[in-house]
Every structure is written in C-alpha cells, then in structure tokens.
Write a protein that holds these residues in place. Sequence first.
Motif: not given
Length: 602
Positions: A372-391
């Motif tokens: 944003r300090r470099e002059g970009y404009e954008f939107s961000i969604s809510r953070p989500e955790v990464i879910v993995k399948e283990i075994n």
Amino acid sequence: MQKIRNIAVIAHVDHGKTTLVDGLLEQSGTFGSHEQHDERAMDSNDIEKERGITILSKNTAIRYKDYKINIIDTPGHADFGGEVERVLKMVDGVLVLVDAYEGVMPQTKFVVKKMLALGKKPIVVINKIDKPSAEPDRVVDEMFDLFADMGATDEQQDFPVIYAAARDGIAKLDMDEEGGDFQCIFETIINEVPEPEGDAGNPLQAQVFTLDYDNYVGKIGISRIFNGTVRKGDNVMLAKSDGEMVKGKISKLIGFHGLNRMEIDEAEAGDIVAFAGMETVDVGDTIADPENPVALDPMHIEEPTLTVVFAVNDSPLAGQEGKHVTSNKLKDRLEFEMRTNVAMRLETVGEGKFKVSGRGELQITVLAENMRREGYEFSISRPEVIVKEINGVKCEPFEHLVIDVPEDLSGTVIERLGKRKAEMKSMLPMGQGFQRIEFEIPARALIGFRGQFLTDTKGEGVMNHSFLEFRPFSGSVESRSYGALISMTDGETLAFSLFGIQDRGVLFIGVQTKVYEGMIIGEHSRSNDLVVNPIKGKAQSNVRSSGADEAIKLVPPRDMSLERALEWIEDDELLEVTPLNIRIRKKYLTETERKRHSRKTK
C-alpha cells in the motif's frame, strides 16, 4: 587462511537482538569515529523501524583483533521462524538472548529446539539485567531446564553465560562485577565457537540461505562457502534442490563489513558472501565446482499455515486513490515478493484473484502494508488456515500459546480460550501480580482473538505463540460475537446521523468520510448485522422543536489498523486497502444479494 567465526543471534521477539548487534558493531571499532548511524542500525526498512521488530535476517561482519566475525541478526517473531531455521545451518555457534525478567518464551523454545537439533554450540546472554524486576539467576535456571527438556548433549548443556545490558553497552561474566564492556562477548565467541570446517583446497561448495534483489544486477544469493575458493568471474554449476544442474558465471562477488557491502575479488571456505549473476538461484541451492559438482543437503523450509486472497479492488470507490490498480500490476508485485521471500507461496485462483500463503497474519500484513505504501490498491479476504490430509485424517495447524496476564483477570481469559478449543498446559506465577499461562490451541482459534484479549486484560496482557504441529481437525470454533453496522447508501457521513448511530455500537469512521452501500462503518453491540444510514442530514423546519439545542457529541471512532481489521473481519467480509485508507466491506454490497447468498449457503 583467514581466522573466521560465524555466529547467529537468536531470541524471542523484543529481547534485544538488534540492540546487541549494534553494540558489537560499535565496540569492535567497525564504525569509524566520523560515522553516524541510527539506533538499531540493522533494522533497515521503514516497517522494521516503526514497529521495532526485525522482519528479515540480515548479516554483517566485524573485525576483532585478527579475527573476522560474521554475525547474522535473525527475526524473533514466530511468523518469520523459517528465516531462523535456514540461518542456523550457516553458522557454527549461536548467541541465545533471554530477557532477564521474561525468561524463556515460546519463540526462545522454538529457536533453541532448532539449534540443538543442528548440534550448534550455544552462548547464553541474559539481557536487560538493568531492569528493576530482573531475576537473572531464575532465568539461567530456566535455560538449564529448557536445554535438559529439549535433549541437549552434555557439551551443549555446558554453556557459558554472559550478563548484559545491551542498550548501555554493558556485559560481564559475573553479576557481582561492576560495569564491564563487550570485550568478554568477543573473547567468548573466539574461544567457544568452533572454527568453520571445510578446506579452501577442496572443490567449491557454497549454499544459498537468503536472497536479495538489485535492479542493476538482478537476484543476489547470500551464501556460506563450505569448501573451496570462489573468485569473481568464475564459471560455476548451480545445483538446484530438485537435482537440476544449471551452468552460470559469478558476475559480482560481494563481501560484508559493518553496514557496508563492498565488491571483493575472492573468498574462501568458512566465509559468508553474496554473489550475483544467476537469475534462477533459490534458497537452498548449491554453488558447486563445474568439473566436480557435489550438491549439499537441500534445506527444509517451514510450510505455510495461513492463506488469504489478494484481489483487484472492485468497490464503488475503486481506482480513486491507488496508482497500481490492475490485476497485472498486482500479479507482478506478488511474484516479485515470491522471488526473495521463500516462506510464502502464490497461486492464481480466478480472474484478478491471487491466493497468498504465509506463516501468519503478521507476515501477510507486512506484505500488504509495503504494497500500500508503494501505491497499490487491492482487497484482502479473511485469513484461513491451511488444512492438510495426513494418513487420510483431516489435520489443521496447532499453536503453542503463552500469555502473561494480571492474576485477577486470568479467569476471564481462560474462559474465553476454553470456548476456542484451547487446552491449558501450565500456569505459573511471574511475580508483580502477573501469571503466565500456556495453552495448545488450533491456529484458527487465534484469528481475531488478539483484539478481544487486549480488551479483556485492559491492555496489560501479553500474548505470544509459535507453530507446534498439524493435528486432527478439532471441530467448529467460536468466532466474533458482534455483528456489523452497514451503510445503506453512498455519500459522505454527517455528524447528525452518526450521533444517532453511535448508541448502537462502536464506530470505525468519523465525520465527512466517504461511504458506499455495503461498507461496514462500525461494530454492532449485538450479534446481528444492522443496516444504517450515516449520511442523513437534519430536517430543516421553521417550527422550533424541543430537541433543537441538543449538542452533538461524537465518541472518537475506533482506529482500525490493517492488522486489527484483518483479524476483525468474517468470511462474508473483505478489507479494501488503498494507499490512503483501509475500509471494511461486505462481499455482497446490497442487502438483497446478501439475503439471496445466505439462503443458498443454508
């Protein structure tokens, strides 16, 4: 063969690493008497200076007697733990800093675990002994216990202890001594840290542990030479982590001294240098002899645990404040970040939408703040955790959470964390009316918790957490308990209408702020969303009414920083980030669209 020692400085966030490195630079005579430098000279970018935290590991070198000591200053925040792990492979000894009052913290445990596993020799520095509440003896005992719990070898357990007040340039080997300077630290490094292994006569082997970028020479790989000698202009072989071999030439060789980088002609085994000339270089790659290329073990880089979606801003106020607003510009900037930041991942998930994965909210908000300090404009969604399948089992990341709270408020915090599936592991009195409580908690449950925690502890609580492991999914977790106040029209806010709305909750905006339909202007005091009109003026009439002379008093709005806003939003909301403003909005701007969508999801 020059006399070299390679050390890293590791510690929990805010325990004084960068201040200590300042003192080492100063007292080794690396800064000339005429040179001016800032406090915490190693924290070079704006955000590091403002927040007083180290984000990227940086290296420097000092001369002491006839020794060259390479020092790497590492970040202390859990989100940048990947940096620490890579750096430790490059050094032969470690300065572990611990605060003389706070003692062992989650990040101390995290970095000590990594250090012991790699078999490095520690030197423990008990810092901030000038604090009135300092208890250095207790902290030394805590460090012994920690090393024992982590399975340290006898040699590692027999660590030297230095007591320091880095800010004042004081260090001593015995608490009873008066004064003292950093001489004892330099001597301990030379005597305790082993010499670098490797031979300048062997074929070349150097491994890249961090990347830099220069607009003139392109990618720069900062690496440790394990064997051989390297010269400017040499033809070399780049051994990639996937086994691919790429021919290249070293166009520029850079050495370090103090805060300066200078071009050098050659370097040999044991030294830490930077080189340019190979565009495909990545962290973990080996620079090898073209005649006899032998790759070193590739590096394990910590997996990301959180994702957010960066997208083109499509709100009614889009394109009015930013300089770079198109999806091509956004994509180029994110790809540029990935070149040097190996702990993050990027994938395109739709038109103008990019999924960015990182180690935590701080890492993602630092990227967003820089953009944003470099002059970009954008939107961000809510953070989500990464879910993995283990075994075949669905697993999610868990965090080790440590909180320090006033004793009389601990009950409220424990109850809140209980609702968020946290499991309490220990509870210790810290003196001065504080308690330290440790939990294991799903990373999901920590999203949005910090604001609530600061409110509950009246701003006195301190929370720290670091990644633990992936564990089976723990079911649904309580999230934000209050709804949003949503604007129903476009226009500029008026004091008269805000005065009426402020009884319904907490406002995020002040008078004469541009708003649009679907923009969130505050937090409702109940759990449901409420649509309000913030631009309604006072009806003019020539009949005098009883409320005519009521003074309009507005409560100051809550200041929503980028981090706070990102923690606050829910799944159906977005953050609109521009160089001038941070706005919160609903994904679907009109009420009918929102109702239609909620019916579908049900």
